[in-house]
Design an enzyme around this catalytic site. Structure first.
Site, mmCIF file in Angstrom:
data_model
loop_
_atom_site.group_PDB
_atom_site.id
_atom_site.type_symbol
_atom_site.label_atom_id
_atom_site.label_comp_id
_atom_site.label_asym_id
_atom_site.label_seq_id
_atom_site.Cartn_x
_atom_site.Cartn_y
_atom_site.Cartn_z
ATOM 1 N N ASN A 165 0.840 -1.195 0.000
ATOM 2 C CA ASN A 165 0.000 0.000 0.000
ATOM 3 C C ASN A 165 0.877 1.248 0.000
ATOM 4 O OD1 ASN A 165 -2.688 1.421 0.449
ATOM 5 N ND2 ASN A 165 -1.477 2.234 2.141
ATOM 6 N N GLU A 166 0.745 2.055 -1.033
ATOM 7 C CA GLU A 166 1.330 3.401 -1.073
ATOM 8 C C GLU A 166 2.827 3.449 -0.805
ATOM 9 O OE1 GLU A 166 -0.980 6.046 1.390
ATOM 10 O OE2 GLU A 166 -2.667 5.938 0.023
ATOM 11 N N GLU A 351 -8.634 3.611 -2.646
ATOM 12 C CA GLU A 351 -8.924 4.522 -1.540
ATOM 13 C C GLU A 351 -9.323 5.880 -2.090
ATOM 14 O OE1 GLU A 351 -5.927 5.158 1.528
ATOM 15 O OE2 GLU A 351 -5.450 3.011 1.507
#
Ligand code: PNW
Length: 440
Positions: A165-166, A351
């Site tokens: 994630n990210e 998201e």
């Protein structure tokens, strides 16, 4: 909401997202210490020095939370599996941790929800952080072993798996800006983390493929970067910001290269032989996750060290985070990914959401600002589909108010309100509005 379910293709997935450390309650179930526990305890790092020890107590209340997803008419749930829960010292398996995710996945499937797993959403085991964390190449290889362990237990039941994630937050925000664990401000550690987190992605992809898992991807966060004014200096600042924040990661995955202007800034801080890893990093993925929140207007920060860019204040409305509300940016990235990078590969908005200083009154949370925000961003995704981007789903961040990292429990992103004294869940007006809009 200004959209309805039937405005989208029949197989379009509406979901909500969370992450392990932000909701589970890290003190339960034999999870090991993480660099977030250390960072939160350090002076001035996190609002009120709060950590994820209890969070939303999702560890014990997950059935109630999954019911909220089902009752809200969602199709899918994006969650993460904590490395430090599954391997408390980063290497040795904690059977209780695997058992928890087994129960969770059963609960997801029993309710007819599609499980979207994220392997790494930021809780690095302290044992690995102490040996240099993401600045150390070994961390990426250990991450492969974690991938094997959790995949052996739940992998065959996932609708989709994301590796990291990210990576921008893991590397740049945490090692250069110092806002997230481990809180460094160090160009050399940054260059290394920028590469090793992508190597961890490649390593996890290799392990997932050898375990026979398909529908694997990565979740990148994108921030729209615009020049603050019409000067060449501001245009260059916006381009450099775009290269560091957005292009570094997608070009590594999609082209097997890093942007030259960022490599120039890192200079000999890049780990030796990094070029040899690019084939593994750029192996094919099955889908791309796009996290999008905001836009920044950039200008040159004269006299500052590389990259010497800074953002200027916006005149547009902002969220509780102070982030400018700019739905067009989501359309920009979805269409840009399709056009410049991944073509027809499935895109998911993994998201998007807003923090707001919600008030609960007589058991009701009225959040019309969030309703408008979600509606505008889902409409932006719809416009991207109309313009040819293969967008297959939208996940709201977040299902619950939760541990918002350096902001502790102060910033509320949920469509479900959480009282952090009693842990009572109260669906907000935005939850009800989404539920109505996405009903089948
Ligand atoms: C993402 N920034 O984090 C994360 O995936 C979530 O865990 C988090 O709760 C959510 O967005 C809201 O913040 C980000 O400084 C944190 O640009 C910081 C930044 C971007 C994303």
């Amino acid at each position: 909401m200004d959209f309805k379910r039937t405005d989208f293709p029949d197989d379009f997935v509406f979901g909500a997202a969370t992450a392990a450390y932000q909701i589970e309650g890290h003190k339960f179930g034999g999870a090991g210490p993480t660099h977030w526990d250390t960072f939160a305890a350090g002076p001035g790092n996190v609002v009120r020095a709060e950590d994820g020890a209890l969070a939303c107590d999702h560890y014990h209340r997950f059935a109630e939370d999954l019911d909220l997803l089902k009752d809200g008419n969602f199709d899918a749930y994006r969650f993460s599996t904590s490395w430090a829960r599954v391997m408390p010292d980063g290497k040795t398996i904690n059977p209780e941790g695997l058992d928890f995710y087994d129960r969770l996945v059963d609960g997801i499937l029993e309710r007819g929800l599609k499980p979207f797993q994220t392997l790494y959403h930021w809780e690095l085991p302290s044992a690995l952080a102490d040996k240099g964390g993401w600045a150390n190449r070994d961390t990426a290889l250990c991450f492969g072993d974690f991938t094997d362990a959790i995949t052996a237990r739940i992998g065959d039941r996932m609708a989709a798996v994301a590796t990291i994630n990210e990576p921008w937050c893991v590397a740049f925000l945490s090692h250069f800006l110092g806002h997230h664990a481990p809180g460094l401000r160090d160009l050399r550690a940054t260059a290394r983390a920028m590469h090793h987190i992508m190597l961890a992605h490649g390593e996890a992809m290799t392990r997932l493929r050898s375990a026979g898992i398909d529908n694997c991807g990565i979740v990148l966060n994108f921030e729209h970067s615009a020049p603050a004014d019409s000067t060449a200096a501001s245009r260059d600042a916006a381009n450099l910001q775009d290269a560091i924040y957005n292009r570094w990661f997608i070009e590594a995955v999609n082209k097997g290269t890093y942007p030259a202007e960022v490599l120039a800034g890192f200079g000999d801080h890049m780990p030796g032989g990094w070029q040899d890893d690019m084939a593994q990093i750029s192996q094919p993925i099955d889908w791309l996750g796009v996290n999008y929140y905001t836009r920044h207007k950039m200008t040159q920060d004269a006299g500052a060290v590389w990259p010497a860019v800074r953002s200027v204040d916006t005149e547009l409305p902002t969220t509780q985070m102070g982030w400018e509300i700019y739905p067009e940016g989501l359309h920009h990235f979805l269409t840009r990914m399709a056009r410049d990078y991944v073509g027809d590969l499935p895109l998911y908005v993994t998201e998007n959401g807003m923090a707001w200083a919600d008030q609960i009154e007589n058991g009701v949370v009225d959040d019309p600002e969030r309703v408008q925000f979600v509606s505008d961003h889902i409409m932006a995704a719809k416009k991207a589909i109309d313009d040819g981007a293969n967008v297959k789903g939208f996940f709201y961040w977040s299902l619950l108010d939760n541990y918002e990292w350096a902001f502790g429990y102060e910033k509320r992103f949920g469509i479900v309100h959480v009282d952090f004294e009693t842990l009572k869940r109260t669906p907000k007006a935005s939850y009800h509005a989404l539920k109505t809009a996405i009903a089948r």
